[in-house]
Motif scaffolding. Structure first.
Motif, PDB file in Angstrom:
ATOM      1  N   SER A  76      -2.842  11.669   7.940  1.00 37.37           N
ATOM      2  CA  SER A  76      -3.836  10.778   8.539  1.00 37.37           C
ATOM      3  C   SER A  76      -4.079  11.077  10.011  1.00 37.37           C
ATOM      4  O   SER A  76      -5.015  10.546  10.603  1.00 37.37           O
ATOM      5  N   THR A 108      -0.615  -5.001   6.803  1.00 41.87           N
ATOM      6  CA  THR A 108      -1.010  -3.645   6.439  1.00 41.87           C
ATOM      7  C   THR A 108      -2.216  -3.218   7.267  1.00 41.87           C
ATOM      8  O   THR A 108      -3.145  -4.003   7.457  1.00 41.87           O
ATOM      9  N   GLN A 118       5.221   1.677   5.026  1.00 46.48           N
ATOM     10  CA  GLN A 118       3.890   1.742   4.436  1.00 46.48           C
ATOM     11  C   GLN A 118       2.775   1.644   5.467  1.00 46.48           C
ATOM     12  O   GLN A 118       1.609   1.861   5.138  1.00 46.48           O
ATOM     13  N   THR A 142       0.872  -1.173   0.000  1.00 45.79           N
ATOM     14  CA  THR A 142       0.000   0.000   0.000  1.00 45.79           C
ATOM     15  C   THR A 142       0.909   1.223   0.000  1.00 45.79           C
ATOM     16  O   THR A 142       1.186   1.796   1.048  1.00 45.79           O
ATOM     17  N   LYS A 185       0.829   6.661   7.165  1.00 46.09           N
ATOM     18  CA  LYS A 185       0.210   7.410   6.083  1.00 46.09           C
ATOM     19  C   LYS A 185       0.236   8.911   6.387  1.00 46.09           C
ATOM     20  O   LYS A 185      -0.166   9.340   7.469  1.00 46.09           O
ATOM     21  N   THR A 218       2.935   4.716  -0.142  1.00 45.31           N
ATOM     22  CA  THR A 218       2.687   6.028   0.428  1.00 45.31           C
ATOM     23  C   THR A 218       2.131   6.966  -0.641  1.00 45.31           C
ATOM     24  O   THR A 218       2.661   7.016  -1.753  1.00 45.31           O
TER      25      THR A 218
END
Length: 397
Positions: A80, A349, A74, A33, A77, A35
């Motif tokens: 966030s 994740t 990852q 996932t 984020k 950045t």
């Protein structure tokens, strides 16, 4: 496009021999996932993998005309609201932001494995603590604090980069500094100037032949009061004459003599490698970093809770399988991994506030059928680790 599918590779030794990469370069057992694009970004190496199996993105950005390299796990984020420690790397005079992929590579990997962000700006080193370098440091922090929710900061310096690190700490150019780890680092740039030779030339290249300008920017100008409550670990070569580039008597040891009476922690570790970084600096920095960040978190010593939701205990896995872990903490979980013994097998994740997961593929000639025992480990920003109850699974394709 990088495929989100990969393969678990189990050698005959069992689950502890899981391979960490597939042909795509993405972890064999986790979805990547990446950045989101960062402000000022002009280059990236996506889906990089540490030796411990942590996915991160290696990104270069421009900050007020300066360039910086940032390693972002990852699991973190931008924008966030997720609080994350940031480790600032200060390179030597012959280097630049690419030191994060060079001499600092293994240290940065350890930072990423903790779920923290690493950054190295080009500022510093060649400019020591020149006002241009300090202004770029301030701009760098402004950039990071606008992009991430910075929980705390750790400074890691080497050689000439020690001047900007010590100036940053003493002048409080950035807030919430948990500690500084300096290896053979410059502290007194006037001492370099007065010593003559190449050291003098390097200072003149940054400041001109102007003792007044040098003294005005010299980290050694600060009184002991600037170091009240500070936390530092100074690594130097002994005896002092073994490091002719940054003699410890003028730099690391001089800083310790000034700061020790008022610092919360000011310690020294010696080596005999001259101006080279000793091998112990990597594990020693990791241990110091973990302790400092834990202390800066208000003494957080509460480990997260982790529970494997899928697969269930006793499950038989065929083809694709989903791995899901519920992880909670009094402050916040920053990393979740699946382990066999002390071997990290895969990185999960974050999928929601409490759920972490990955999609795996169990079919292949290098995926032997068999029974395995695994646990999940959740880590918070203070380095506390919570371990789930183990489960047994069978691979039967």
């Amino acid at each position: 496009m990088v495929s989100r599918r990969g393969f678990i590779t189990l050698a005959t030794g069992g689950v502890g021999a899981l391979a960490l990469t597939a042909a795509t370069g993405v972890p064999a057992f986790a979805e990547s996932t990446p950045t989101p694009k960062l402000p000022g970004e002009y280059f990236r190496k996506p889906n990089q993998l540490t030796a411990a199996g942590t996915l991160f993105d290696n990104i270069c950005v421009r900050i007020n005309g300066d360039v910086a390299r940032i390693h972002v796990p990852q699991t973190v984020k931008p924008f966030s609201g997720q609080a994350v420690p940031v480790v600032w790397f200060y390179h030597g005079g012959s280097s630049d932001h690419n030191a994060l992929d060079g001499g600092f590579k293994l240290v940065s990997a350890a930072v990423v494995d903790h779920g923290w962000v690493a950054i190295c700006q080009t500022a510093g080193g060649n400019l020591y603590s020149h006002p241009t370098a300090t202004a770029l440091q301030v701009a760098g922090y402004q950039y990071m604090s606008q992009t991430f929710t910075v929980k705390t900061n750790v400074l890691r310096a080497t050689s000439a980069g020690g001047a900007l690190a010590t100036e940053t700490y003493a002048s409080k150019l950035i807030p919430s500094i948990a500690g500084m780890y300096s290896v053979n680092g410059t502290y007194d740039i006037r001492a370099h100037y007065d010593s003559g030779g190449r050291a003098r030339d390097s200072v003149i290249a940054a400041f001109g032949d102007d003792p007044g300008a040098i003294d005005a920017a010299n980290p050694a100008r600060h009184s002991a009061a600037a170091w009240a409550g500070s936390t530092m670990r100074i690594v130097v070569s002994q005896p002092s004459e073994t490091d002719l580039t940054v003699p410890p008597d003028d730099h690391g040891l001089a800083l310790l003599a000034l700061a020790s009476p008022v610092a919360a922690e000011a310690t020294m570790r010696a080596h005999t490698n001259g101006h080279s970084t000793p091998g112990f600096a990597l594990p020693d920095f990791i241990a110091s970093m973990e302790r400092w960040v834990g202390a800066s978190s208000g003494g957080d010593r509460t480990p997260p809770s982790a529970a494997i939701v899928a697969p269930v205990n006793g499950a038989v896995l065929k083809g694709y399988a989903t791995v899901t872990v519920n992880a909670t903490d009094n402050v916040g979980v920053v990393d979740v991994g699946i382990y066999h013994g002390e071997s990290r097998l895969l990185t999960l994740t974050k999928q929601s506030a409490t759920q972490w997961g990955a999609r795996i593929w169990t079919v292949g000639p290098r995926t032997p059928n068999g029974d395995y025992v695994v646990t999940a480990r959740a880590t918070d920003a203070a380095g506390n680790v919570g371990i789930s109850s183990p489960i047994k699974v069978k691979i039967a394709n």
